[in-house]
Design an enzyme around this catalytic site. Structure first.
Site, PDB file in Angstrom:
ATOM      1  N   SER A 113      11.999  -3.259  76.572  1.00  4.60           N
ATOM      2  CA  SER A 113      12.789  -1.780  76.900  1.00  4.60           C
ATOM      3  C   SER A 113      13.013  -1.504  78.680  1.00  4.60           C
ATOM      4  O   SER A 113      13.333  -2.284  79.274  1.00  4.60           O
ATOM      5  CB  SER A 113      12.006  -0.643  76.321  1.00  4.60           C
ATOM      6  OG  SER A 113      12.934   0.584  76.652  1.00  4.60           O
ATOM      7  N   HIS A 114      12.250  -0.744  79.047  1.00  6.44           N
ATOM      8  CA  HIS A 114      12.451  -0.235  80.449  1.00  6.44           C
ATOM      9  C   HIS A 114      11.266  -0.860  81.298  1.00  6.44           C
ATOM     10  O   HIS A 114      11.329  -0.652  82.751  1.00  6.44           O
ATOM     11  CB  HIS A 114      12.211   1.259  80.487  1.00  6.44           C
ATOM     12  CG  HIS A 114      10.973   1.829  79.973  1.00  6.44           C
ATOM     13  ND1 HIS A 114      10.455   1.688  78.510  1.00  6.44           N
ATOM     14  CD2 HIS A 114       9.768   2.226  80.431  1.00  6.44           C
ATOM     15  CE1 HIS A 114       9.163   2.142  78.190  1.00  6.44           C
ATOM     16  NE2 HIS A 114       9.030   2.703  79.380  1.00  6.44           N
ATOM     17  N   ASP A 277      18.660   1.785  80.566  1.00  6.74           N
ATOM     18  CA  ASP A 277      17.459   0.957  81.052  1.00  6.74           C
ATOM     19  C   ASP A 277      17.602  -0.483  80.616  1.00  6.74           C
ATOM     20  O   ASP A 277      19.024  -0.962  80.132  1.00  6.74           O
ATOM     21  CB  ASP A 277      16.205   1.769  80.203  1.00  6.74           C
ATOM     22  CG  ASP A 277      16.486   1.519  78.895  1.00  6.74           C
ATOM     23  OD1 ASP A 277      17.522   1.254  78.180  1.00  6.74           O
ATOM     24  OD2 ASP A 277      15.425   1.381  78.019  1.00  6.74           O
ATOM     25  N   ASP A 279      17.181  -2.254  77.776  1.00  3.74           N
ATOM     26  CA  ASP A 279      17.979  -2.783  76.515  1.00  3.74           C
ATOM     27  C   ASP A 279      18.857  -1.813  76.211  1.00  3.74           C
ATOM     28  O   ASP A 279      19.281  -1.704  74.898  1.00  3.74           O
ATOM     29  CB  ASP A 279      16.870  -2.931  75.397  1.00  3.74           C
ATOM     30  CG  ASP A 279      16.167  -1.449  75.164  1.00  3.74           C
ATOM     31  OD1 ASP A 279      15.954  -0.672  76.062  1.00  3.74           O
ATOM     32  OD2 ASP A 279      15.577  -1.454  73.922  1.00  3.74           O
ATOM     33  N   ASP A 281      18.898   1.673  75.354  1.00  7.98           N
ATOM     34  CA  ASP A 281      18.578   2.889  74.513  1.00  7.98           C
ATOM     35  C   ASP A 281      17.970   4.004  75.510  1.00  7.98           C
ATOM     36  O   ASP A 281      17.920   5.411  74.669  1.00  7.98           O
ATOM     37  CB  ASP A 281      17.416   2.390  73.592  1.00  7.98           C
ATOM     38  CG  ASP A 281      16.273   2.245  73.873  1.00  7.98           C
ATOM     39  OD1 ASP A 281      15.945   2.240  75.296  1.00  7.98           O
ATOM     40  OD2 ASP A 281      15.045   1.899  73.200  1.00  7.98           O
ATOM     41  N   ARG A 282      17.988   4.139  76.666  1.00  2.00           N
ATOM     42  CA  ARG A 282      17.635   5.328  77.267  1.00  2.00           C
ATOM     43  C   ARG A 282      18.738   5.685  78.351  1.00  2.00           C
ATOM     44  O   ARG A 282      19.528   4.896  78.517  1.00  2.00           O
ATOM     45  CB  ARG A 282      16.278   5.284  78.277  1.00  2.00           C
ATOM     46  CG  ARG A 282      15.117   4.895  77.315  1.00  2.00           C
ATOM     47  CD  ARG A 282      13.873   4.752  77.978  1.00  2.00           C
ATOM     48  NE  ARG A 282      12.776   4.253  77.213  1.00  2.00           N
ATOM     49  CZ  ARG A 282      11.674   4.763  77.355  1.00  2.00           C
ATOM     50  NH1 ARG A 282      11.429   5.364  78.206  1.00  2.00           N
ATOM     51  NH2 ARG A 282      10.569   4.310  76.516  1.00  2.00           N
ATOM     52  N   LYS A 376      17.595   5.340  69.689  1.00  2.00           N
ATOM     53  CA  LYS A 376      18.324   6.053  70.830  1.00  2.00           C
ATOM     54  C   LYS A 376      19.207   5.277  71.345  1.00  2.00           C
ATOM     55  O   LYS A 376      19.374   4.074  71.639  1.00  2.00           O
ATOM     56  CB  LYS A 376      16.970   6.482  71.826  1.00  2.00           C
ATOM     57  CG  LYS A 376      16.169   5.427  72.095  1.00  2.00           C
ATOM     58  CD  LYS A 376      14.935   6.110  73.117  1.00  2.00           C
ATOM     59  CE  LYS A 376      14.019   4.821  73.369  1.00  2.00           C
ATOM     60  NZ  LYS A 376      13.011   4.647  72.271  1.00  2.00           N
TER      61      LYS A 376
END
Length: 543
Positions: A113-114, A277, A279, A281-282, A376
């Site tokens: 992710s982030h 981010d 991947d 999703d943010r 998300k």
């Protein structure tokens, strides 16, 4: 091509967290580490025979090699078909959409992710279920149990599969379809939003800067914003995904997206700034001179969602994670719809979405999404903001100010204390729990405790219970502090302290956030005895 069964033994530390298994990249590169976890996942889902899976990731270091391993193990476990993003690239929301679109049995998403990427940084793998959402707790428990008893994994010996060309290939008896990672996702966005109105917005001189942070959303943002919607060339910056994210930290917040923040607070600011981010999703939303907190963004999107075609008939309900500010609850109350408070982790929204109880969900950690997928979705949030801006013909700052006027303002901030020694972090949490019976009525500075507990979630759909989801301290006068240990890091523990102070409808709405939160912060740090327990009170990151 022959299936091989290779002996192995359990490896410690393979318990999936809220978003899969995350470790340092070099740990995943150790012999059998990835293989054990993938085989344990197959074992937990009843094997791979005849299944269709989606596979892709955010392009970080080791992404390509890990995908080849997963493809060979999928063939070894009897999977019928794997759909893979070209060059191994798929944003997390795009992967969720492909699972749902193709009626797949689930998918492997490779991302931390982030978190930073690179050989000395972080890597992650998570399994998303057939609804497109992260594996629920019952399934992750089975996966962990399987990692503790594993004795062998299945694979095939074969050259790497060419993932650079869209089309169909085979690996033994398993079919592999390599797809354009953007195409299906873009088609979905065109169904949800008024692209004609957004095109007209850009044609009328509206300006924007989207920082893809050298992460996965670069190709998606370029295709949709600059290609389909007509935003000026160069609107998307840092748009080429890199294995180390350009040696940056792909977390869309004012700290790590500082260049964008500096631009948006300058006299050269465009009308809208946004970022996503690692991947995809943010999201981060910034107007000219106006940063929008994720909690406020969730509430504003929910209050205005009817302006987009997909949501014109209204929302079924709104869900937020427990640490997220309560502002979206007030939106739900005004709309006369349900509101739900869940633990942190998008998987907890899945049952609510599948049951039709909610339409829009969000977390204070910059994640927002709707029932179009079961993740998300950073770019979705940006496009919904654009749709709202096109319809309302106001600036971001004016829309936020109007929202505060209608609902009051929730001053909100998150303090991250990173790499805290695990024992010290656990001692602090135990100290908090030990005070529950005595805290109510006590005053700390200007704050008086109204309630104190540890959040437990009773899922209204399947009846499952998730305990120990964070300590909540509520103060008289609309203040709140939440303490939670996060599992998204890879070293020590991350202690997160969430601070909130509601202004009320008649309270001040133009204070500096940290000034408005000063009393809550001081009380929270005193209650947990922070200096004594972890040796510091100054956080590593404030968002």
């Amino acid at each position: 091509m022959q299936i091989e069964t290779i002996e192995t033994t359990p490896i410690e530390g393979q318990m999936p967290g809220t978003s899969g298994l995350r470790k340092k990249t070099r740990v995943f590169m150790e012999p059998r580490f990835l293989e054990n976890f993938i085989q344990a996942t197959f074992d937990a889902i009843g094997g791979g025979d005849g299944k269709t899976l989606i596979v892709g990731g955010d392009g970080r270091y080791f992404n390509k090699d890990a995908i080849q391993t997963i493809l060979r193990m999928s063939a070894g476990n009897g999977v019928a078909q794997v759909i893979v993003g070209q060059n191994g690239i798929l944003s997390t929301p795009a992967a969720s959409h492909l699972i749902r679109l193709n009626g797949a049995d689930g998918g492997f998403i490779l991302s931390a992710s982030h978190n930073p990427g690179g050989i000395d940084e972080d890597f992650g793998v998570k399994f998303n279920a057939a609804n497109g959402g992260p594996a629920p707790e019952g399934l992750t428990a089975k996966m962990f149990e399987a990692t503790q008893s594993i004795s062998a994994y299945k694979t095939v010996t074969a050259p790497d599969v060419d993932l650079g060309t869209v089309g169909d290939v085979t690996l033994g008896d398993m079919a592999i379809r390599v797809v354009d990672p953007v195409e299906s996702y873009q088609a979905l966005m065109a169904e949800l939003f008024d692209f004609d109105a957004i095109r007209a917005l850009f044609a009328g001189g509206f300006t924007m800067c989207f920082d893809a942070m050298h992460a996965v959303t670069g190709p998606y943002a370029k295709a949709i914003l600059e290609g389909t919607l007509g935003a000026a060339k160069g609107t998307v910056v840092n748009g080429v995904p890199l294995e180390d994210f350009g040696e940056g930290h792909p977390d869309p917040n004012p700290i790590w997206a500082k260049e964008l923040m500096d631009l948006m607070m300058s006299d050269k600011a465009p009308d809208l700034g946004a970022a996503s981010d690692g991947d995809g999703d943010r999201n981060m939303i910034v107007g000219r001179g106006a940063y929008v907190t994720p909690s406020d963004s969730l509430a504003i999107l929910a209050a205005n969602a009817h302006l987009a075609p997909a949501y014109r008939d209204g929302l079924a309900g709104i869900a937020r994670s427990m640490p997220t500010s309560a502002v979206s609850d007030r939106v739900a109350a005004k709309l006369g719809i349900g509101s739900f408070e869940t633990p942190t982790g998008w998987k907890f929204f899945g049952n609510l979405l599948d049951a039709g109880k909610v339409t829009i969900c969000g977390e204070e950690s910059a994640g927002t999404g709707s029932d179009h997928v079961r993740e998300k979705d950073g770019l979705w949030a940006v496009l919904l903001w654009l749709n709202i801006l096109a319809a309302r013909k106001q600036s971001v700052a004016d829309i936020v100010a109007q929202h505060w006027q209608d609902y009051g303002r929730d001053y909100y901030s998150r303090y991250d204390y990173e790499a805290v020694p695990t024992d010290a972090a656990n001692t602090l949490m135990a100290h908090l729990r030990g005070q529950f019976d005595d805290l109510v009525g006590q005053s700390f500075g200007n704050m008086t405790v109204a309630a104190a507990d540890e959040f437990s979630y009773h899922d209204p759909v399947d009846g499952s219970v998730s305990q120990n989801q964070g300590v909540r301290i509520r103060f008289e006068g609309g203040g709140r502090a939440v303490f939670r240990l996060s599992d998204t890091g890879t070293q020590g523990a991350t202690l997160r302290l969430y601070l909130e102070q509601y202004s009320g409808m008649d309270g001040a709405r133009d204070l500096d956030t940290q000034v408005a939160l000063a009393d809550v912060r001081a009380a929270a740090q005193a209650i947990c005895d922070m200096e004594a327990k972890i040796g510091r009170t100054t956080p590593d990151v404030i968002t």
